[in-house]
Design a protein around this motif. Structure first.
Motif, PDB file in Angstrom:
ATOM      1  N   GLY A  33       0.860  -1.186   0.000  1.00  0.00           N
ATOM      2  CA  GLY A  33       0.000   0.000   0.000  1.00  0.00           C
ATOM      3  C   GLY A  33       0.887   1.222   0.000  1.00  0.00           C
ATOM      4  N   THR A  34       0.743   2.070   1.026  1.00  0.00           N
ATOM      5  CA  THR A  34       1.587   3.269   1.140  1.00  0.00           C
ATOM      6  C   THR A  34       2.737   3.066   2.127  1.00  0.00           C
ATOM      7  OG1 THR A  34       0.186   4.167   2.899  1.00  0.00           O
ATOM      8  CG2 THR A  34      -0.366   4.793   0.636  1.00  0.00           C
ATOM      9  N   LEU A  35       2.878   1.872   2.653  1.00  0.00           N
ATOM     10  CA  LEU A  35       3.856   1.592   3.699  1.00  0.00           C
ATOM     11  C   LEU A  35       5.098   0.891   3.148  1.00  0.00           C
ATOM     12  CD1 LEU A  35       4.345   1.596   6.827  1.00  0.00           C
ATOM     13  CD2 LEU A  35       3.260  -0.664   6.852  1.00  0.00           C
ATOM     14  N   ASP A  36       6.270   1.432   3.462  1.00  0.00           N
ATOM     15  CA  ASP A  36       7.520   0.755   3.143  1.00  0.00           C
ATOM     16  C   ASP A  36       7.817  -0.227   4.267  1.00  0.00           C
ATOM     17  OD1 ASP A  36       8.155   2.070   0.732  1.00  0.00           O
ATOM     18  OD2 ASP A  36       9.058   3.751   1.803  1.00  0.00           O
ATOM     19  N   VAL A  37       8.089  -1.477   3.900  1.00  0.00           N
ATOM     20  CA  VAL A  37       8.395  -2.507   4.877  1.00  0.00           C
ATOM     21  C   VAL A  37       9.824  -2.985   4.614  1.00  0.00           C
ATOM     22  CG1 VAL A  37       7.746  -4.728   5.854  1.00  0.00           C
ATOM     23  CG2 VAL A  37       5.974  -3.211   4.928  1.00  0.00           C
ATOM     24  N   ILE A  38      10.683  -2.747   5.612  1.00  0.00           N
ATOM     25  CA  ILE A  38      12.083  -3.140   5.519  1.00  0.00           C
ATOM     26  C   ILE A  38      12.255  -4.465   6.256  1.00  0.00           C
ATOM     27  CG2 ILE A  38      14.455  -2.493   6.122  1.00  0.00           C
ATOM     28  CD1 ILE A  38      13.397   0.471   6.101  1.00  0.00           C
ATOM     29  N   SER A  39      12.840  -5.435   5.558  1.00  0.00           N
ATOM     30  CA  SER A  39      13.071  -6.762   6.146  1.00  0.00           C
ATOM     31  C   SER A  39      14.558  -7.070   6.103  1.00  0.00           C
ATOM     32  CB  SER A  39      12.298  -7.833   5.384  1.00  0.00           C
ATOM     33  OG  SER A  39      10.918  -7.563   5.432  1.00  0.00           O
ATOM     34  N   PHE A  40      15.016  -7.784   7.110  1.00  0.00           N
ATOM     35  CA  PHE A  40      16.435  -8.100   7.207  1.00  0.00           C
ATOM     36  C   PHE A  40      16.812  -9.399   6.505  1.00  0.00           C
ATOM     37  CE2 PHE A  40      15.580  -5.298  10.762  1.00  0.00           C
ATOM     38  CZ  PHE A  40      16.597  -4.363  10.607  1.00  0.00           C
ATOM     39  N   PHE A  41      15.878 -10.331   6.404  1.00  0.00           N
ATOM     40  CA  PHE A  41      16.166 -11.636   5.812  1.00  0.00           C
ATOM     41  C   PHE A  41      14.985 -12.103   4.963  1.00  0.00           C
ATOM     42  CE2 PHE A  41      18.453 -11.638   9.882  1.00  0.00           C
ATOM     43  CZ  PHE A  41      19.721 -12.054   9.499  1.00  0.00           C
ATOM     44  N   LYS A  42      15.255 -13.040   4.095  1.00  0.00           N
ATOM     45  CA  LYS A  42      14.198 -13.799   3.453  1.00  0.00           C
ATOM     46  C   LYS A  42      13.748 -14.860   4.456  1.00  0.00           C
ATOM     47  CE  LYS A  42      14.076 -11.593  -0.298  1.00  0.00           C
ATOM     48  NZ  LYS A  42      13.016 -10.608  -0.337  1.00  0.00           N
ATOM     49  N   TYR A  43      12.488 -15.149   4.447  1.00  0.00           N
ATOM     50  CA  TYR A  43      11.910 -16.091   5.408  1.00  0.00           C
ATOM     51  C   TYR A  43      12.631 -17.435   5.402  1.00  0.00           C
ATOM     52  CZ  TYR A  43       8.398 -19.048   7.652  1.00  0.00           C
ATOM     53  OH  TYR A  43       7.761 -19.932   8.478  1.00  0.00           O
ATOM     54  N   SER A  44      12.967 -17.936   4.228  1.00  0.00           N
ATOM     55  CA  SER A  44      13.606 -19.249   4.121  1.00  0.00           C
ATOM     56  C   SER A  44      14.935 -19.302   4.876  1.00  0.00           C
ATOM     57  CB  SER A  44      13.810 -19.638   2.657  1.00  0.00           C
ATOM     58  OG  SER A  44      14.587 -18.648   1.995  1.00  0.00           O
ATOM     59  N   THR A  45      15.613 -18.182   5.031  1.00  0.00           N
ATOM     60  CA  THR A  45      16.879 -18.131   5.756  1.00  0.00           C
ATOM     61  C   THR A  45      16.680 -18.364   7.252  1.00  0.00           C
ATOM     62  OG1 THR A  45      17.715 -16.527   4.156  1.00  0.00           O
ATOM     63  CG2 THR A  45      18.920 -16.700   6.228  1.00  0.00           C
ATOM     64  N   LEU A  46      15.582 -17.845   7.809  1.00  0.00           N
ATOM     65  CA  LEU A  46      15.344 -17.889   9.255  1.00  0.00           C
ATOM     66  C   LEU A  46      14.219 -18.822   9.682  1.00  0.00           C
ATOM     67  CD1 LEU A  46      15.443 -14.134  10.356  1.00  0.00           C
ATOM     68  CD2 LEU A  46      17.276 -15.806  10.434  1.00  0.00           C
ATOM     69  N   GLU A  47      13.652 -19.557   8.776  1.00  0.00           N
ATOM     70  CA  GLU A  47      12.431 -20.312   9.064  1.00  0.00           C
ATOM     71  C   GLU A  47      12.505 -21.121  10.361  1.00  0.00           C
ATOM     72  OE1 GLU A  47       9.243 -23.246   6.822  1.00  0.00           O
ATOM     73  OE2 GLU A  47      11.121 -22.736   5.814  1.00  0.00           O
ATOM     74  N   THR A  48      13.540 -21.910  10.542  1.00  0.00           N
ATOM     75  CA  THR A  48      13.657 -22.735  11.743  1.00  0.00           C
ATOM     76  C   THR A  48      13.724 -21.870  12.999  1.00  0.00           C
ATOM     77  OG1 THR A  48      14.845 -24.385  10.465  1.00  0.00           O
ATOM     78  CG2 THR A  48      15.005 -24.565  12.843  1.00  0.00           C
ATOM     79  N   LEU A  49      14.482 -20.786  12.944  1.00  0.00           N
ATOM     80  CA  LEU A  49      14.609 -19.896  14.100  1.00  0.00           C
ATOM     81  C   LEU A  49      13.282 -19.215  14.412  1.00  0.00           C
ATOM     82  CD1 LEU A  49      18.041 -18.200  13.309  1.00  0.00           C
ATOM     83  CD2 LEU A  49      17.604 -20.143  14.805  1.00  0.00           C
ATOM     84  N   THR A 162       1.627 -11.329   3.596  1.00  0.00           N
ATOM     85  CA  THR A 162       0.843 -10.577   2.609  1.00  0.00           C
ATOM     86  C   THR A 162       0.894  -9.079   2.864  1.00  0.00           C
ATOM     87  OG1 THR A 162      -1.169 -10.710   3.940  1.00  0.00           O
ATOM     88  CG2 THR A 162      -0.776 -12.503   2.342  1.00  0.00           C
ATOM     89  N   GLY A 163       1.185  -8.682   4.095  1.00  0.00           N
ATOM     90  CA  GLY A 163       1.197  -7.265   4.458  1.00  0.00           C
ATOM     91  C   GLY A 163      -0.124  -6.767   4.998  1.00  0.00           C
ATOM     92  N   ILE A 164      -1.148  -7.622   5.033  1.00  0.00           N
ATOM     93  CA  ILE A 164      -2.479  -7.228   5.512  1.00  0.00           C
ATOM     94  C   ILE A 164      -2.430  -6.725   6.953  1.00  0.00           C
ATOM     95  CG2 ILE A 164      -4.803  -8.102   6.048  1.00  0.00           C
ATOM     96  CD1 ILE A 164      -4.285  -7.786   3.056  1.00  0.00           C
ATOM     97  N   THR A 165      -1.710  -7.427   7.816  1.00  0.00           N
ATOM     98  CA  THR A 165      -1.626  -7.035   9.227  1.00  0.00           C
ATOM     99  C   THR A 165      -0.969  -5.662   9.368  1.00  0.00           C
ATOM    100  OG1 THR A 165      -1.500  -9.343   9.920  1.00  0.00           O
ATOM    101  CG2 THR A 165      -0.714  -7.698  11.489  1.00  0.00           C
ATOM    102  N   LEU A 166       0.121  -5.444   8.659  1.00  0.00           N
ATOM    103  CA  LEU A 166       0.809  -4.154   8.740  1.00  0.00           C
ATOM    104  C   LEU A 166      -0.063  -3.022   8.205  1.00  0.00           C
ATOM    105  CD1 LEU A 166       4.391  -5.281   7.709  1.00  0.00           C
ATOM    106  CD2 LEU A 166       3.687  -4.438   9.950  1.00  0.00           C
ATOM    107  N   GLN A 167      -0.793  -3.277   7.127  1.00  0.00           N
ATOM    108  CA  GLN A 167      -1.689  -2.250   6.584  1.00  0.00           C
ATOM    109  C   GLN A 167      -2.805  -1.925   7.573  1.00  0.00           C
ATOM    110  OE1 GLN A 167      -2.518  -4.122   2.673  1.00  0.00           O
ATOM    111  NE2 GLN A 167      -1.974  -2.110   1.846  1.00  0.00           N
TER     112      GLN A 167
END
Length: 192
Positions: A33-49, A162-167
């Motif tokens: 939407g209008t929100l920039d979302v900055i992420s540090f990792f791809k999910y697959s990198t941290l999935e177990t953690l 999906t970003g729904i929660t953040l929106q």
């Protein structure tokens, strides 16, 4: 103790070798939407953690991840921007003795960045894990905001799917006169 990732002997939950080789942040930004979302990792990198969040070891894992990502990010941010900014975690609900998102926001405390713990809470505790976009749209979180108005905020969550929660969170905050600068997440499920 053993490293949660490689099982080698370690004083920390994630050993220095894994931090340096496996868990080097690869920062990405996604527009929702209008929100920039900055992420540090791809999910697959941290999935177990990330799946440890409601287990006893999750407390130490999320604290380590927060110190590897959120803490250095906010230190750099406040060096270049001297205004006060508030940190709002998405639904810092306590489960299994701690709130995993609160660990992320707590690591972001500095002189100019102030966590507002439990100020944005969901009334609907539905689990979105593995659910479709349609399900998420039909079952909103129904956030209630009990924090300050007329402030600048960084939203924090562990994962963006999906970003729904953040929106939804952004919309609730804006209705209370809060300026959402951007959102931070540990991991982005979307593989680009």
């Amino acid at each position: 103790m053993r490293c949660f990732s490689c099982s080698e002997l370690s004083f920390k939950i994630i050993c220095k070798t894994c931090v340096e080789r496996l868990f080097v942040p690869n920062i990405s930004t996604r527009k929702v939407g209008t929100l920039d979302v900055i992420s540090f990792f791809k999910y697959s990198t941290l999935e177990t953690l990330l799946h440890s969040k409601h287990k006893p070891e999750g407390y130490r894992i999320y604290k380590a991840l927060a110190n590897m990502t959120m803490k250095p990010f906010i230190k750099e941010f406040v060096e270049s921007d001297d205004r006060d900014v508030y940190i709002v975690g998405i639904d810092e609900y306590v489960k299994s003795g701690y709130a995993h998102v609160a660990l992320l926001t707590r690591a972001m405390r500095t002189k100019c960045s102030i966590p507002q713990h439990s100020s944005l809470m969901a009334q609907n505790r539905v689990n979105y894990s593995g659910k479709s976009l349609q399900f998420r749209l039909e079952h909103p979180r129904d956030f209630v905001y009990k924090g300050k108005s007329d402030i600048d905020v960084i939203l924090v969550d562990d994962i963006i799917t999906t970003g729904i929660t953040l929106q939804e969170a952004q919309k609730v905050l804006m209705s209370h006169g809060v300026n959402v600068l951007f959102a931070l997440t540990l991991a982005d499920v979307e593989e680009s």
